[in-house]
Design a protein around this motif. Structure first.
Motif, mmCIF file in Angstrom:
data_model
loop_
_atom_site.group_PDB
_atom_site.id
_atom_site.type_symbol
_atom_site.label_atom_id
_atom_site.label_comp_id
_atom_site.label_asym_id
_atom_site.label_seq_id
_atom_site.Cartn_x
_atom_site.Cartn_y
_atom_site.Cartn_z
ATOM 1 N N THR A 1 0.838 -1.208 0.000
ATOM 2 C CA THR A 1 0.000 0.000 0.000
ATOM 3 C C THR A 1 0.864 1.246 0.000
ATOM 4 N N ARG B 1 -8.555 -3.495 -1.014
ATOM 5 C CA ARG B 1 -7.593 -4.512 -1.449
ATOM 6 C C ARG B 1 -8.030 -5.890 -0.963
ATOM 7 N N HIS C 1 -1.670 -2.248 -9.698
ATOM 8 C CA HIS C 1 -1.730 -2.785 -8.332
ATOM 9 C C HIS C 1 -2.905 -3.772 -8.202
ATOM 10 N N LEU D 1 -2.939 -7.905 -7.355
ATOM 11 C CA LEU D 1 -3.810 -8.633 -6.414
ATOM 12 C C LEU D 1 -4.501 -9.800 -7.111
#
Ligand SMILES: CC(C)C[C@H](N)C(=O)O
Length: 413
Positions: A306, A322, A387, A391
């Motif tokens: 993060t 997230r 990002h 994930l």
């Protein structure tokens, strides 16, 4: 990495992609890039039990499942470089039986990993696979299935010049959703930040979610998820069938873990019974210790990554979002986290984002028949879209490995 055209192209999320693929895409996430590169090196060039050319051939087989030309070409070149026989590339039938035996495992792990059971493991162990070789092969397959999602989702595949894009109703046709989802998709980052703030406060007040609440909210989300699927417009990418010779059974694809009204043939995997930390990691440490720590590092880095930003906002606790992406991915693969209230996902992920996540994780090859949807993750920075794709890669990889390791565990423990 394979040579790609140095052109700058725009992927499905509108991400600009230069010629050096993964490294370029991950340049703004150096912590993660380092873990990623270390694992990739260990799997393909480290001291694992499989010979180098077999590793590369297995990577090719895995990338073929999602028609990921970028990876297939990259790995073909590497296969030849380490002395792999050229004729194996003519088709799976030219490869040794040992690799042909792996085909059904590749199918299951790529598309329905919850169906890979201990009988499959036993069959392979009775043929020519040792436990550590099989574990090595499974890790390569899982890594390349998930990496295909990343490569296609970030647009690296499109930038390599082989992919075709067609106008389709697929993404645009699905803008409806609940009022809450609509508000989120129109309001973008501002609404998302507001909701994350509320959830962060609520989370610190009641960190304990009852098991019943977890179960009910999970079942509800699972049903909704089964209804989020490609519209009836049948999508047949131009590339479809390109890799039939290397990985047959093109029709074998992801199916929803459980559809509304249908009985679940395979039970949900509960994280308390089969978590990465308590189960996956320790089993892998015994079977293939070289990668257990590297994988653990990569998962931890991705999960906790993060910068405390969201679009133009700073000092934001983005954990709820997230974690929502991660747990949504696990839900697609039938894995339930016992301490999570799944109703949060509907507050944080709007319907089009869920549709995108499901497509990119479960059948990324279908993205090549869709137009980029530039309104997805409205207000996010480019690096934040990458990002999210990190994930997706890691949550998918972990889900696949958890299913595979559970079955391996049955045979060895
Ligand atoms: C995916 C993004 C919303 C993540 C965010 N930029 C963070 O630093 O956590």
């Amino acid at each position: 990495m394979a040579a790609t055209t140095p052109l700058v192209a725009m992927g499905h999320l509108g991400l600009a992609c230069g010629g050096d693929g993964v490294g370029h895409m991950l340049a703004e996430h150096p912590l993660y890039l380092e873990c990623f590169s270390r694992l990739q090196y260990e799997l393909l060039s480290g001291d694992g039990p499989l010979p180098l050319h077999l590793r590369r051939y297995i990577a090719i087989m895995a990338a073929c499942r999602h028609e990921c030309t970028y990876l297939v070409e990259e790995q073909k070149a590497a296969f030849l470089e380490v002395g792999g026989p050229e004729e194996w590339l003519e088709g799976l039938e030219y490869a040794p039986k040992k690799l042909r035996d792996l085909h059904s495992t590749n199918l299951l792990l790529a598309h329905r990993p919850w169906m890979f059971d201990h009988q499959h493991v036993q069959k392979l162990l009775k043929s020519s696979w040792s436990a550590s070789e099989l574990t090595h092969a499974i890790c390569i397959m899982a890594q390349f299935h998930a990496l295909s999602s990343f490569i296609i989702g970030t647009g690296i595949e499109a930038a390599s010049g082989d992919a075709t894009t067609h106008p389709s109703l697929y993404v645009q046709g699905c803008t409806s959703g609940s009022p809450s989802s609509q508000e989120l998709s129109e309001g973008g980052v501002d609404i998302l930040v507001e909701r994350m703030r509320t959830l962060s406060v609520a989370h610190s007040d009641f960190s304990c979610v009852s098991e019943e609440r977890t179960r009910m909210s999970f079942e509800k989300l699972k049903k909704q998820t089964a209804n989020i699927s490609t519209p009836d417009v049948e999508c047949v990418p131009d590339s479809q069938g390109r890799y039939e010779h290397l990985s047959p059974d093109r029709d074998y694809m992801y199916t929803d873990f459980s559809k509304r009204g249908e009985k679940t043939a395979v039970p949900t995997l509960k994280s308390q019974d089969c978590s990465w930390e308590d189960h996956g990691f320790s089993l892998l440490s015994e079977l293939y210790s070289q990668v257990a720590d590297l994988l653990d590092d990569k998962f931890k880095t991705a999960y906790s990554l993060t910068y405390f930003t969201c679009g133009h906002e700073t000092h934001i606790d983005t954990f709820p979002f997230r974690r929502g992406v991660w747990n949504y991915l696990h839900c697609l693969y039938g894995i339930r986290h016992d301490d999570y209230d799944y109703s949060q996902i509907n507050q944080l992920l709007e319907r089009n984002l869920k549709l995108f996540l499901k497509t990119v994780a479960c059948y990324p090859e279908k993205l090549s028949c869709t137009e980029p949807n530039l309104s997805l993750m409205k207000g996010f920075q480019q690096s934040e879209k990458v990002h999210v794709m990190i994930l997706v890669l890691e949550a998918r990889l972990q889900a696949e490995l958890l299913h595979a390791l559970r079955s391996l565990g049955h045979c060895f423990m």
